[in-house]
Write a protein that holds these residues in place. Structure first.
Motif, PDB file in Angstrom:
ATOM      1  N   TYR A 188     103.309 -25.236 122.643  1.00  0.00           N
ATOM      2  CA  TYR A 188     103.018 -26.683 123.481  1.00  0.00           C
ATOM      3  C   TYR A 188     101.583 -26.546 123.758  1.00  0.00           C
ATOM      4  O   TYR A 188     100.981 -27.649 123.861  1.00  0.00           O
ATOM      5  CB  TYR A 188     103.819 -26.614 124.810  1.00  0.00           C
ATOM      6  CG  TYR A 188     105.313 -26.932 124.495  1.00  0.00           C
ATOM      7  CD1 TYR A 188     106.228 -25.913 124.461  1.00  0.00           C
ATOM      8  CD2 TYR A 188     105.772 -28.428 124.133  1.00  0.00           C
ATOM      9  CE1 TYR A 188     107.653 -26.118 124.022  1.00  0.00           C
ATOM     10  CE2 TYR A 188     107.117 -28.600 123.801  1.00  0.00           C
ATOM     11  CZ  TYR A 188     108.126 -27.618 123.910  1.00  0.00           C
ATOM     12  OH  TYR A 188     109.268 -27.838 123.514  1.00  0.00           O
ATOM     13  N   ILE A 247     100.027 -31.440 117.236  1.00  0.00           N
ATOM     14  CA  ILE A 247      99.938 -33.200 117.336  1.00  0.00           C
ATOM     15  C   ILE A 247     101.365 -33.645 116.967  1.00  0.00           C
ATOM     16  O   ILE A 247     101.625 -34.773 117.285  1.00  0.00           O
ATOM     17  CB  ILE A 247      98.838 -33.772 116.482  1.00  0.00           C
ATOM     18  CG1 ILE A 247      99.249 -33.536 114.914  1.00  0.00           C
ATOM     19  CG2 ILE A 247      97.499 -33.335 116.962  1.00  0.00           C
ATOM     20  CD1 ILE A 247      98.209 -34.548 114.154  1.00  0.00           C
ATOM     21  N   ARG A 248     102.287 -32.942 116.583  1.00  0.00           N
ATOM     22  CA  ARG A 248     103.738 -33.259 116.356  1.00  0.00           C
ATOM     23  C   ARG A 248     104.565 -33.068 117.775  1.00  0.00           C
ATOM     24  O   ARG A 248     105.433 -33.511 117.720  1.00  0.00           O
ATOM     25  CB  ARG A 248     104.503 -32.589 115.150  1.00  0.00           C
ATOM     26  CG  ARG A 248     103.795 -32.751 113.800  1.00  0.00           C
ATOM     27  CD  ARG A 248     104.379 -32.033 112.775  1.00  0.00           C
ATOM     28  NE  ARG A 248     104.398 -32.735 111.318  1.00  0.00           N
ATOM     29  CZ  ARG A 248     104.148 -32.037 110.115  1.00  0.00           C
ATOM     30  NH1 ARG A 248     104.629 -30.828 110.092  1.00  0.00           N
ATOM     31  NH2 ARG A 248     104.244 -32.628 109.096  1.00  0.00           N
ATOM     32  N   LYS A 277     104.651 -34.192 121.132  1.00  0.00           N
ATOM     33  CA  LYS A 277     104.025 -35.284 121.753  1.00  0.00           C
ATOM     34  C   LYS A 277     103.607 -34.899 123.365  1.00  0.00           C
ATOM     35  O   LYS A 277     102.848 -35.703 123.757  1.00  0.00           O
ATOM     36  CB  LYS A 277     105.119 -36.423 121.922  1.00  0.00           C
ATOM     37  CG  LYS A 277     105.435 -36.812 120.189  1.00  0.00           C
ATOM     38  CD  LYS A 277     104.188 -37.154 119.453  1.00  0.00           C
ATOM     39  CE  LYS A 277     104.636 -37.578 118.034  1.00  0.00           C
ATOM     40  NZ  LYS A 277     103.668 -37.275 116.901  1.00  0.00           N
ATOM     41  N   ASP A 278     104.020 -33.868 123.811  1.00  0.00           N
ATOM     42  CA  ASP A 278     103.616 -33.870 125.135  1.00  0.00           C
ATOM     43  C   ASP A 278     102.556 -32.457 125.122  1.00  0.00           C
ATOM     44  O   ASP A 278     102.499 -31.757 126.102  1.00  0.00           O
ATOM     45  CB  ASP A 278     104.767 -33.304 126.186  1.00  0.00           C
ATOM     46  CG  ASP A 278     105.601 -32.293 125.569  1.00  0.00           C
ATOM     47  OD1 ASP A 278     106.657 -31.948 126.291  1.00  0.00           O
ATOM     48  OD2 ASP A 278     105.373 -31.773 124.383  1.00  0.00           O
ATOM     49  N   SER A 279     101.948 -32.250 123.843  1.00  0.00           N
ATOM     50  CA  SER A 279     100.916 -31.295 124.090  1.00  0.00           C
ATOM     51  C   SER A 279      99.379 -31.796 124.573  1.00  0.00           C
ATOM     52  O   SER A 279      99.165 -32.983 123.981  1.00  0.00           O
ATOM     53  CB  SER A 279     100.787 -30.696 122.472  1.00  0.00           C
ATOM     54  OG  SER A 279     100.394 -31.625 121.645  1.00  0.00           O
ATOM     55  N   TYR A 333      98.232 -33.337 121.216  1.00  0.00           N
ATOM     56  CA  TYR A 333      98.404 -34.887 120.871  1.00  0.00           C
ATOM     57  C   TYR A 333      97.607 -35.997 121.630  1.00  0.00           C
ATOM     58  O   TYR A 333      97.180 -36.829 121.066  1.00  0.00           O
ATOM     59  CB  TYR A 333     100.002 -35.119 121.112  1.00  0.00           C
ATOM     60  CG  TYR A 333     100.460 -36.440 120.803  1.00  0.00           C
ATOM     61  CD1 TYR A 333     100.806 -37.320 121.641  1.00  0.00           C
ATOM     62  CD2 TYR A 333     100.452 -36.908 119.464  1.00  0.00           C
ATOM     63  CE1 TYR A 333     101.229 -38.618 121.443  1.00  0.00           C
ATOM     64  CE2 TYR A 333     100.896 -38.031 119.262  1.00  0.00           C
ATOM     65  CZ  TYR A 333     101.278 -38.971 120.101  1.00  0.00           C
ATOM     66  OH  TYR A 333     101.589 -40.306 119.840  1.00  0.00           O
ATOM     67  N   LYS A 334      97.459 -35.530 122.859  1.00  0.00           N
ATOM     68  CA  LYS A 334      96.665 -36.416 123.788  1.00  0.00           C
ATOM     69  C   LYS A 334      95.427 -36.502 123.329  1.00  0.00           C
ATOM     70  O   LYS A 334      94.778 -37.676 122.929  1.00  0.00           O
ATOM     71  CB  LYS A 334      96.679 -35.905 125.157  1.00  0.00           C
ATOM     72  CG  LYS A 334      96.001 -36.738 126.221  1.00  0.00           C
ATOM     73  CD  LYS A 334      96.317 -36.317 127.627  1.00  0.00           C
ATOM     74  CE  LYS A 334      95.432 -36.944 128.613  1.00  0.00           C
ATOM     75  NZ  LYS A 334      93.770 -36.787 128.536  1.00  0.00           N
ATOM     76  N   HIS A 382      94.332 -36.185 120.206  1.00  0.00           N
ATOM     77  CA  HIS A 382      94.519 -36.849 118.696  1.00  0.00           C
ATOM     78  C   HIS A 382      94.290 -38.253 118.874  1.00  0.00           C
ATOM     79  O   HIS A 382      93.690 -39.009 118.257  1.00  0.00           O
ATOM     80  CB  HIS A 382      95.609 -36.303 117.930  1.00  0.00           C
ATOM     81  CG  HIS A 382      95.647 -36.623 116.529  1.00  0.00           C
ATOM     82  ND1 HIS A 382      94.808 -36.205 115.744  1.00  0.00           N
ATOM     83  CD2 HIS A 382      96.221 -37.678 116.001  1.00  0.00           C
ATOM     84  CE1 HIS A 382      95.034 -36.995 114.308  1.00  0.00           C
ATOM     85  NE2 HIS A 382      96.005 -37.788 114.524  1.00  0.00           N
ATOM     86  N   VAL A 383      95.274 -38.801 119.734  1.00  0.00           N
ATOM     87  CA  VAL A 383      95.458 -40.188 120.059  1.00  0.00           C
ATOM     88  C   VAL A 383      94.012 -40.882 120.534  1.00  0.00           C
ATOM     89  O   VAL A 383      93.768 -41.894 120.018  1.00  0.00           O
ATOM     90  CB  VAL A 383      96.435 -40.357 121.096  1.00  0.00           C
ATOM     91  CG1 VAL A 383      96.688 -41.718 121.357  1.00  0.00           C
ATOM     92  CG2 VAL A 383      97.755 -39.983 120.464  1.00  0.00           C
ATOM     93  N   ALA A 413      96.958 -42.741 117.108  1.00  0.00           N
ATOM     94  CA  ALA A 413      98.228 -42.233 117.104  1.00  0.00           C
ATOM     95  C   ALA A 413      98.664 -42.008 115.690  1.00  0.00           C
ATOM     96  O   ALA A 413      99.358 -41.433 115.165  1.00  0.00           O
ATOM     97  CB  ALA A 413      99.178 -43.037 117.975  1.00  0.00           C
ATOM     98  N   ASP A 414      98.191 -43.195 114.815  1.00  0.00           N
ATOM     99  CA  ASP A 414      98.593 -43.158 113.323  1.00  0.00           C
ATOM    100  C   ASP A 414      97.709 -42.633 112.336  1.00  0.00           C
ATOM    101  O   ASP A 414      97.897 -42.720 111.200  1.00  0.00           O
ATOM    102  CB  ASP A 414      98.842 -44.769 112.976  1.00  0.00           C
ATOM    103  CG  ASP A 414      97.451 -45.720 113.190  1.00  0.00           C
ATOM    104  OD1 ASP A 414      97.549 -46.790 113.142  1.00  0.00           O
ATOM    105  OD2 ASP A 414      96.521 -44.614 113.496  1.00  0.00           O
TER     106      ASP A 414
END
Ligand SMILES: C[C@@H]1N[C@H](CNC(=O)[C@H](c2ccccc2)C2CCCC2)[C@@H](O)[C@H](O)[C@@H]1O
Length: 449
Positions: free
Chosen positions: A60, A72-73, A75-77, A80-81, A83-84, A89-90
Motif C-alpha cells: 500500500y 496506482i491500482r 486506490k488508497d495508496s 494513486y493520490k 497519479h490523480v 484519474a483516467d
C-alpha cells in the motif's frame, strides 16, 4: 570446441554439473539497472527498505517506484493520490510509453558503460521486461493480450547497452520478470497471497516467457540470466537452462526461476552474516527503490562510506554486490546516485586489489581492541584485512597472528609496521585515513588461521 557441443541435457542431474565460472566469482561488483515506463512518473512513497516495512503495509506504500502501475491500482495508496493529482484519474499507465520512447532517443549508452567501468563494476544487469510487461527490446514475440502492441520499445535499448558495456570490457546480464506480467494479470497486488495468485500460469503465458528468454539469448548471449519473482510451471526451465549453457558456457543463472538448480542465490536488501559456500549476490537500490524515485533524498539513500563497507562485508562472505541505478527516461542519472558511484569507484581504484579476484578467508571478520570492525579476504599468498570505520594510528586486530617476518602494506604500496601483542597484532596505521572508506592492509604470507 565443436559448435554443436551439447554438454548439457535438459535434466537437473546434467545441469548440476555446471560450476560457477571464475569471472562471476572474481567480479564482486555489478550494476543493476531498472529502466522503463515507471521511470517517467518516477514516484513512490519512501516508506522504508524491503524487510523493514511490515509486509501487511508494504504494497500500500510501496517504496519500489517500478511498482507504480500496481500502486496506482490500490486506490488508497499515496501513489494513486499522486497519479490523480499529476496526470488525472483516467491517465492509463501505458501512455507513459510515449514520453519514455521520445526521451530515450537522446540516450548515449557509452556514457553509462564508462560510468560503470569507472565505478569499478565488472558486470551490468539491465531490466529487459519488468512486471509491467514493457520490453526494452523490439521483441518479435507477439503479446496475445496486446494485439495492438505498444509494449515493445522501438529502439533496441538492450542491444545498444549490451554493445557499449561489452565494448568497455564488462560482462552483460539480463533481468526478466518471469513471475509477474501485468499485461496478463491485471488484478492489483495488496498482499503476498495476491503475489502468488496473480503470477500467470497459463500455457499461453509459459510459451510467451520461454519465447522471450530464448529470443534474448539468441540476440544477446547474456552472461547472466537474472529471472525475477518465479517462473511459470509450464515454462520448461530445464530445457531453457541446458540450451542456454550450451550456447553460453560461461553463463550464470540466478535462483529466481524457483527451481531446484541455480548458480547463485539473490538476497534482496539483505546479506548473509557468514561465509556461505554457495555463491550469492546481494541486490539493492541506492535508496529504497530500484526504479528512479524523484522523491528520494539523502535521508533515504545509503551514505557513500556505508556503501563501501557494504561491498567489503559482502565480499568477505563469498557474495557479490549488485547495486542498482535508476536512470531518468532520457538516460541521465541523478546527482545523488552519481555521487555514490564515484565514491565507490575512487575507493576501489586504490583498494580494489584485495576485492577483485579475491576469495573468502577461513573467517570473514574480526574486531579491533577499540571495538572496530575488520573484514578479511584472501588472494594468492596474501591475506587482506579491511579496517572499517576510519581506523587510524595504532590499531590492534584481536586474534590475528602473523608469521615472523611477514610484510604488511597499505593498498597503494606503503609498508606498515606491526607487532605481536597479547590480544593479536598491532598495526601502525597512518594518523588519518585520507579517503573515505576502510583502510586496506595486505599481509604476506597469509596466516594459516
Ligand atoms: C530486484 C527487485 N525484485 C523484486 C522481486 N522481489 C521479490 O520477489 C521479493 C523477494 C525478495 C527476496 C527473495 C525473493 C523474493 C518478494 C516480493 C516482495 C517481498 C518478497 C521486484 O518486485 C522489484 O521490483 C525489483 O525488480
Amino acid at each position: 570446441p565443436a559448435a554443436f557441443a551439447q554438454k548439457y541435457s535438459p535434466d537437473w542431474t546434467s545441469l548440476k554439473a555446471h560450476t560457477v565460472p571464475n569471472w562471476f566469482e572474481d567480479a564482486k561488483f555489478g550494476i543493476f539497472i531498472h529502466w522503463g515506463l515507471y521511470s517517467v512518473p518516477a514516484w513512490a512513497p519512501p516508506s522504508g527498505e524491503l524487510g523493514k516495512v511490515d509486509m501487511s503495509r508494504w504494497f500500500y506504500q510501496n517504496a519500489y517506484a517500478e511498482w507504480y502501475l500496481n500502486s496506482i491500482r490500490l486506490k488508497d495508496s499515496p501513489s494513486y493520490k499522486h497519479h490523480v493529482e499529476t496526470y488525472g484519474a483516467d491517465f492509463d499507465y501505458y501512455r507513459f510509453g510515449q514520453a519514455f520512447e521520445q526521451q530515450n532517443r537522446a540516450w548515449k549508452p557509452q556514457n553509462w558503460a564508462s560510468l560503470f567501468k569507472d565505478a569499478g563494476a565488472r558486470y551490468v544487469v539491465l531490466t529487459t521486461k519488468h512486471h509491467d510487461g514493457y520490453t526494452l527490446w523490439p521483441s518479435k514475440v507477439p503479446n496475445p493480450k496486446r494485439p495492438q502492441g505498444g509494449i515493445n520499445s522501438p529502439r533496441d535499448l538492450v542491444g545498444d547497452l549490451t554493445k557499449a558495456v561489452r565494448g568497455a570490457g564488462l560482462h552483460m546480464g539480463l533481468y526478466y520478470s518471469g513471475g509477474l506480467d501485468w499485461t496478463f494479470e491485471t488484478r492489483p497486488i495488496a498482499t503476498m497471497g495476491d503475489l502468488r495468485t496473480t503470477a500467470p500460469q497459463t500455457e499461453e503465458y509459459a510459451r510467451y516467457a520461454d519465447a522471450h528468454w530464448r529470443e534474448l539469448i539468441r540476440l544477446y548471449q547474456p552472461s547472466v540470466l537474472w529471472n525475477d519473482i518465479g517462473y511459470p510451471k509450464l515454462g520448461k526451465p530445464e530445457a531453457l537452462f541446458a540450451d542456454y549453457y550450451n550456447a553460453v558456457p560461461e553463463g550464470v543463472i540466478n535462483n529466481r526461476f524457483s527451481v531446484e538448480y541455480s548458480d547463485f542465490t539473490t538476497p534482496e536488501y539483505a546479506k548473509y552474516d557468514k561465509i556461505t559456500p554457495k555463491k550469492w549476490e546481494s541486490c539493492r537500490g541506492l535508496g529504497f527503490s530500484f526504479g528512479y524515485n524523484q522523491v528520494e533524498g539523502p535521508e533515504h539513500v545509503i551514505a557513500p562510506e556505508a556503501l563501501i563497507e557494504l561491498l567489503v562485508d559482502i565480499v568477505s562472505k563469498n557474495g557479490n554486490l549488485l547495486l542498482n541505478i535508476g536512470p531518468k527516461p532520457d538516460g541521465t542519472i541523478s546527482e545523488i546516485q552519481l555521487n555514490r558511484l564515484n565514491a565507490l569507484g575512487a575507493w576501489l581504484k586504490t583498494n580494489g586489489d584485495g576485492i577483485f579476484g579475491s576469495r573468502p578467508w577461513v573467517r570473514p571478520s574480526a574486531k579491533t581492541t577499540a571495538g572496530g570492525d575488520v573484514r578479511f579476504t584472501k588472494k594468492g599468498d596474501a591475506l587482506y584485512a579491511f579496517l572499517l570505520g576510519r581506523a587510524a594510528g595504532p590499531s590492534t586486530v584481536v586474534g590475528l597472528t602473523l608469521a615472523p617476518g611477514s610484510t604488511v602494506r597499505l593498498s597503494g604500496g606503503r609498508s606498515v609496521a606491526w607487532k605481536k601483542t597479547g590480544d593479536g597484532t598491532t598495526f601502525e596505521l597512518p594518523a588519518n585515513s585520507p579517503a573515505a572508506g576502510p583502510v586496506a592492509l595486505s599481509i604476506t604470507p597469509a596466516p594459516a588461521a
